[in-house]
Design an enzyme around this catalytic site. Sequence first.
Site, PDB file in Angstrom:
ATOM      1  N   CYS A  37      22.497  60.283 -37.624  1.00  0.00           N
ATOM      2  CA  CYS A  37      23.072  61.418 -36.880  1.00  0.00           C
ATOM      3  C   CYS A  37      24.301  61.050 -36.051  1.00  0.00           C
ATOM      4  CB  CYS A  37      22.011  62.042 -35.977  1.00  0.00           C
ATOM      5  SG  CYS A  37      21.511  60.984 -34.605  1.00  0.00           S
ATOM      6  N   CYS A  61      21.666  45.827 -27.255  1.00  0.00           N
ATOM      7  CA  CYS A  61      21.523  46.319 -25.885  1.00  0.00           C
ATOM      8  C   CYS A  61      21.597  47.846 -25.964  1.00  0.00           C
ATOM      9  CB  CYS A  61      22.652  45.744 -25.037  1.00  0.00           C
ATOM     10  SG  CYS A  61      22.522  46.103 -23.291  1.00  0.00           S
ATOM     11  N   CYS A 110      15.447  56.953 -32.754  1.00  0.00           N
ATOM     12  CA  CYS A 110      16.592  57.700 -32.237  1.00  0.00           C
ATOM     13  C   CYS A 110      16.076  58.978 -31.588  1.00  0.00           C
ATOM     14  CB  CYS A 110      17.548  58.029 -33.376  1.00  0.00           C
ATOM     15  SG  CYS A 110      18.906  59.109 -32.878  1.00  0.00           S
ATOM     16  N   CYS A 142      17.472  62.280 -33.740  1.00  0.00           N
ATOM     17  CA  CYS A 142      17.001  62.660 -35.083  1.00  0.00           C
ATOM     18  C   CYS A 142      15.669  62.039 -35.484  1.00  0.00           C
ATOM     19  CB  CYS A 142      18.058  62.330 -36.130  1.00  0.00           C
ATOM     20  SG  CYS A 142      18.288  60.559 -36.410  1.00  0.00           S
TER      21      CYS A 142
END
EC number: 1.8.4.12
Length: 190
Positions: free
Chosen positions: A136, A156, A84, A87
């Site tokens: 997050c 996706c 991510c 975070c």
Amino acid sequence: MSPQRTLPRPLSLCLCLCLCLAAALGSAQSGSCRDKKNCKVVFSQQELRKRLTPLQYHVTQEKGTESAFEGEYTHHKDPGIYKCVVCGTPLFKSETKFDSGSGWPSFHDVISSEAITFTDDFSYGMHRVETSCSQCGAHLGHIFDDGPRPTGKRYCINSAALSFTPADSSGAAEGESGVASPAQADKAEL
């Protein structure tokens, strides 16, 4: 013929306006943690605007979508871990990435089932399932049931929602994911 029942015009207009306002307020919230108490990691909008590019902010916090075939990781093939961008939570291993032809990075599995949250998305007049970082609340993309075996899933994901940590010869990227490889597990048992 039976008389047709309809709402009085002012009441219909008021109801319509209330529904539109509720939809607009619901979509204006940042990320996918509607209630920030549900997020394990919370960042201020000010901090995110400083740290993320405008595209990363738009995708992860405003549920935007980057242009097809233009994302940094669309054709990326290096071994490592996709995380991510907000975070740093490990989300996908490069071994699960495949070319779906959709124009966005696609994966058939996640590192951990706890890494991603699923939410029904009825935007644009259709039903899809949105994927968000469970730590997050960052919007990642959507999941579809047209992926390859063994899962049949296609995550996706917007490149702008991801960062990448390359695998090195010592396997540091695997270790960061919290998932040890069989070789690492054997070494630990010796």
